[in-house]
Design an enzyme around this catalytic site. Structure first.
Site, PDB file in Angstrom:
ATOM      1  CE  LYS A 186      69.324 -19.004 -72.329  1.00 42.17           C
ATOM      2  NZ  LYS A 186      68.358 -17.760 -72.270  1.00 42.17           N
ATOM      3  CD  GLU A 262      80.446  -6.591 -71.830  1.00 40.98           C
ATOM      4  OE1 GLU A 262      80.307  -5.240 -72.140  1.00 40.98           O
ATOM      5  OE2 GLU A 262      81.842  -6.878 -72.867  1.00 40.98           O
ATOM      6  CB  CYS A 297      73.389  -2.518 -70.630  1.00 38.59           C
ATOM      7  SG  CYS A 297      74.266  -2.349 -72.834  1.00 38.59           S
ATOM      8  CD  GLU A 396      70.447  -2.551 -65.811  1.00 38.59           C
ATOM      9  OE1 GLU A 396      70.223  -4.016 -65.220  1.00 38.59           O
ATOM     10  OE2 GLU A 396      70.974  -2.230 -67.012  1.00 38.59           O
TER      11      GLU A 396
HETATM   12  P1  NAD Z   1      69.465 -11.565 -68.315  1.00 42.27           P
HETATM   13  O1  NAD Z   1      70.058 -11.796 -67.150  1.00 42.27           O
HETATM   14  O2  NAD Z   1      68.073 -12.270 -66.674  1.00 42.27           O
HETATM   15  O3  NAD Z   1      69.488 -12.991 -68.777  1.00 42.27           O
HETATM   16  C1  NAD Z   1      70.312 -12.443 -69.823  1.00 42.27           C
HETATM   17  C2  NAD Z   1      70.444 -14.247 -70.415  1.00 42.27           C
HETATM   18  O4  NAD Z   1      71.168 -15.249 -69.254  1.00 42.27           O
HETATM   19  C3  NAD Z   1      68.962 -14.879 -70.880  1.00 42.27           C
HETATM   20  O5  NAD Z   1      69.485 -16.120 -71.942  1.00 42.27           O
HETATM   21  C4  NAD Z   1      68.765 -15.777 -70.161  1.00 42.27           C
HETATM   22  O6  NAD Z   1      67.659 -16.455 -70.568  1.00 42.27           O
HETATM   23  C5  NAD Z   1      70.529 -16.560 -69.589  1.00 42.27           C
HETATM   24  N1  NAD Z   1      69.863 -17.139 -68.088  1.00 42.27           N
HETATM   25  C6  NAD Z   1      68.569 -16.469 -67.212  1.00 42.27           C
HETATM   26  N2  NAD Z   1      69.340 -17.355 -65.926  1.00 42.27           N
HETATM   27  C7  NAD Z   1      70.478 -17.784 -66.304  1.00 42.27           C
HETATM   28  C8  NAD Z   1      71.180 -18.882 -65.561  1.00 42.27           C
HETATM   29  N3  NAD Z   1      71.163 -19.148 -64.281  1.00 42.27           N
HETATM   30  N4  NAD Z   1      71.642 -19.927 -65.707  1.00 42.27           N
HETATM   31  C9  NAD Z   1      72.948 -19.416 -67.171  1.00 42.27           C
HETATM   32  N5  NAD Z   1      72.190 -18.471 -68.364  1.00 42.27           N
HETATM   33  C10 NAD Z   1      70.734 -18.027 -67.511  1.00 42.27           C
HETATM   34  O7  NAD Z   1      69.244  -9.966 -68.723  1.00 42.27           O
HETATM   35  P2  NAD Z   1      68.084  -9.842 -69.375  1.00 42.27           P
HETATM   36  O8  NAD Z   1      67.022  -9.497 -68.297  1.00 42.27           O
HETATM   37  O9  NAD Z   1      67.544 -10.719 -70.635  1.00 42.27           O
HETATM   38  O10 NAD Z   1      68.576  -8.775 -70.010  1.00 42.27           O
HETATM   39  C11 NAD Z   1      69.188  -7.210 -68.952  1.00 42.27           C
HETATM   40  C12 NAD Z   1      70.042  -6.806 -68.838  1.00 42.27           C
HETATM   41  O11 NAD Z   1      71.299  -7.111 -69.255  1.00 42.27           O
HETATM   42  C13 NAD Z   1      70.038  -5.895 -67.998  1.00 42.27           C
HETATM   43  O12 NAD Z   1      71.161  -6.162 -66.606  1.00 42.27           O
HETATM   44  C14 NAD Z   1      70.937  -5.084 -68.934  1.00 42.27           C
HETATM   45  O13 NAD Z   1      71.735  -4.367 -68.124  1.00 42.27           O
HETATM   46  C15 NAD Z   1      72.499  -6.067 -69.588  1.00 42.27           C
HETATM   47  N6  NAD Z   1      72.648  -5.467 -70.428  1.00 42.27           N
HETATM   48  C16 NAD Z   1      73.971  -5.516 -70.722  1.00 42.27           C
HETATM   49  C17 NAD Z   1      74.245  -4.894 -71.702  1.00 42.27           C
HETATM   50  C18 NAD Z   1      75.815  -4.312 -71.681  1.00 42.27           C
HETATM   51  O14 NAD Z   1      76.451  -4.754 -73.213  1.00 42.27           O
HETATM   52  N7  NAD Z   1      77.403  -4.409 -70.606  1.00 42.27           N
HETATM   53  C19 NAD Z   1      73.951  -5.377 -72.467  1.00 42.27           C
HETATM   54  C20 NAD Z   1      72.862  -5.338 -72.822  1.00 42.27           C
HETATM   55  C21 NAD Z   1      71.844  -6.202 -71.965  1.00 42.27           C
END
Ligand code: NAD
Length: 492
Positions: A186, A262, A297, A396
């Site tokens: 997804k 992650e 991230c 963040e």
């Molecule tokens: P997000 O958590 O908003 O979304 C991530 C994914 O989760 C998307 O596909 C989204 O559609 C899905 N999602 C959202 N709500 C959901 C729910 N209720 N149930 C299931 N899935 C759901 O994150 P984002 O804004 O897309 O990305 C930014 C975040 O990702 C930041 O916090 C960043 O630090 C983190 N990140 C971490 C790493 C790592 O390796 N640790 C790498 C890249 C990004």
């Protein structure tokens, strides 16, 4: 980089995209618009998967798994297919990078390296690993034989974010597929296009139908349906802590599937006055927070600097921020592209406003820029005098905003570095080898860089401590997420 080729790719319209389920494209029950953050214009539409669509994808994945065409294929066969995928990603790198940049706004120079470049390397790494990992014969008592088999888990659900969809998608897909699993992926609703293209590439390269399924749609609908599904064995996720918590709840409310997270960071970048080269430290630190407009991230978002060099380092950083070429991410000269969505830009602005209200001093930036383009751009921003209690020290931002805090002693630097719920990345700049080692062991984070920031490759794990998550992407360690151990106990 071939500018004419980029222009030709940008001139192509992106057709409406479907769901990839069971080796075929399906329109899905509803549609969502995709807007480019480069100019705010409509790019295409993608399917907005319903719970029933996700269920269909999981059923296709389970059927493919049960057929054994991939799960029980000889490791050498799986290796061949994954190698072909790596080569095809490499051959079509610019096409994949441009599509991704139009979708999420990352500057093309970085996107090319981090997205197809890293995705190809990841597929190649796990392809090569498949036929080199063996099970174990345990040192049991005479007359008994204990064999430890490594088996695929079955159906893996993977949910990924928008900042580096192809790279992070590959970090999940390549080891999961190498181990013999089927996957339902997804992507983020903000950036799905390059992963849909990857699904097409995987099919062309001979991945059997149903082994990889891609469902686009909203997190709260499609993501939730995947998290709650009773027939998903393992859920792997990269994204925010808030959504990570939900996934743990989904697992508890459904089949207790294993969940690997992650998550985000608030990474401390510690500059001592004995750093070998302060100008170099400032230049790398600026790139560490401002590349991809801070949507990284491991972004170096908290700069902890020894007070006696604070003024000098702040000045160097301000100059680097102001000299940064921010703008059209499709221009190879651009150093920081767009913020991926208007919603994210508003969030970044909210952090800037609250930092000012809380009493931090704005050094440079602080506002939206290039509004005439219709795109979502934000000036590289620096605050100093940021106190540990300020929001800018604790939460963040996921945008181009740097918080500077001074310290006087090594002990104070360690205390500040660890005064966070997160533990993803860190750095220390010093010419003192003993201090470097002391800092590496004292800072609680998944990676601590020394005299650099952000360097990495596929051979070392990436994962968070504390609320930055659990489990590891990259390296052979990542394979552990995608296998079950099974013991065969034999009486001889
Ligand atoms: P997000 O958590 O908003 O979304 C991530 C994914 O989760 C998307 O596909 C989204 O559609 C899905 N999602 C959202 N709500 C959901 C729910 N209720 N149930 C299931 N899935 C759901 O994150 P984002 O804004 O897309 O990305 C930014 C975040 O990702 C930041 O916090 C960043 O630090 C983190 N990140 C971490 C790493 C790592 O390796 N640790 C790498 C890249 C990004």
């Amino acid at each position: 980089m071939d500018k004419a080729r980029i222009d030709a790719l940008v001139a192509q319209t992106v057709p409406p995209q479907g769901l990839f389920i069971g080796g075929a494209w399906h329109e899905g029950t509803a549609r969502m618009a995709v807007t480019s953050p480069i100019d705010g214009r409509a790019l295409t539409t993608i399917a907005d998967a319903s719970e029933a669509d996700v269920d269909r994808a999981v059923k296709a994945a389970r059927a493919a798994y049960a057929s054994g065409r991939w799960s029980r294929a000889a490791p050498a066969e799986r290796k061949k297919v994954l190698m072909r995928i790596a080569e095809t990603i490499e051959a079509r790198a610019l096409e994949l990078a441009v599509l991704g940049v139009r979708d999420n706004g990352t500057e093309i120079a970085m996107a090319l390296k981090a997205e197809p470049g890293s995705a190809a390397a990841t597929f190649r790494y796990y392809a090569e690993a498949i036929d080199k990992l063996s099970g174990e014969i345990a040192p049991t008592a005479p007359g008994t034989l204990g064999l430890v088999h490594r088996e695929p888990v079955g159906v893996v659900g993977a949910i990924v974010p928008w900042n580096f969809p192809l790279m992070i998608g590959a970090w999940k897909l390549a080891p999961a597929l190498a181990a013999g699993n089927s996957v339902v992926l997804k992507p983020s609703e903000v950036a799905s296009l390059s992963l849909l293209k990857l699904a097409e590439i995987c099919a062309e390269c001979g991945l059997p139908e149903g082994v990889l399924n891609v469902v686009t749609g909203q997190g709260a609908v499609a993501g939730q349906a995947l998290g709650l599904h009773m027939d998903v064995d393992v859920l792997v996720f990269t994204g925010s802590g808030g959504v990570g918590r939900r996934l743990l709840e989904y697992a508890a409310r459904s089949n207790l599937k294993r969940v690997y997270l992650e998550l985000g960071g608030k990474s401390p970048n510690v500059i001592f006055s004995d750093a070998p080269d302060l100008a170099q430290a400032a230049a790398v630190s600026a790139a560490g927070i401002f590349r991809n407009s801070g949507q990284v991230c491991v972004a170096a978002s908290r700069l902890l600097v020894e007070r006696k060099v604070q003024e000098e380092v702040t000045e160097l950083l301000a100059r680097a921020a102001e000299g940064m070429r921010v703008g059209n991410p499709l221009d190879p000269e651009t150093q920081a592209g767009a913020i991926a969505s208007e919603a994210q830009l508003a969030r970044v602005q909210g952090f800037v406003d609250s930092a000012t209200q809380e009493g931090a001093r704005l050094v440079t930036g602080g506002q939206r820029i290039l509004q005439e383009t219709g795109g979502s751009f934000f000036a590289p921003t620096i605050f100093d005098g940021v106190a540990p209690r300020h929001r800018l020290s604790r939460e963040e931002v996921f945008g181009p905003v740097l918080a500077i805090t001074p310290f006087d002693t090594e002990e104070e630097a360690v205390a500040l570095a660890n005064d966070t719920d997160y533990g993803l990345a860190a750095a220390v700049w010093t010419g003192n080898l003993s201090r470097a080692h002391r800092m590496v062991s004292a800072i609680d984070a998944g990676v601590v860089h020394v005299n650099t920031y952000g360097g990495s490759d596929g051979t070392v794990p990436l994962g968070g401590h504390k609320q930055s998550g659990n489990g590891y992407d990259k390296s052979l360690h990542a394979l552990n997420k995608y296998v079950n151990l099974k013991t065969a106990w034999i009486q001889l």
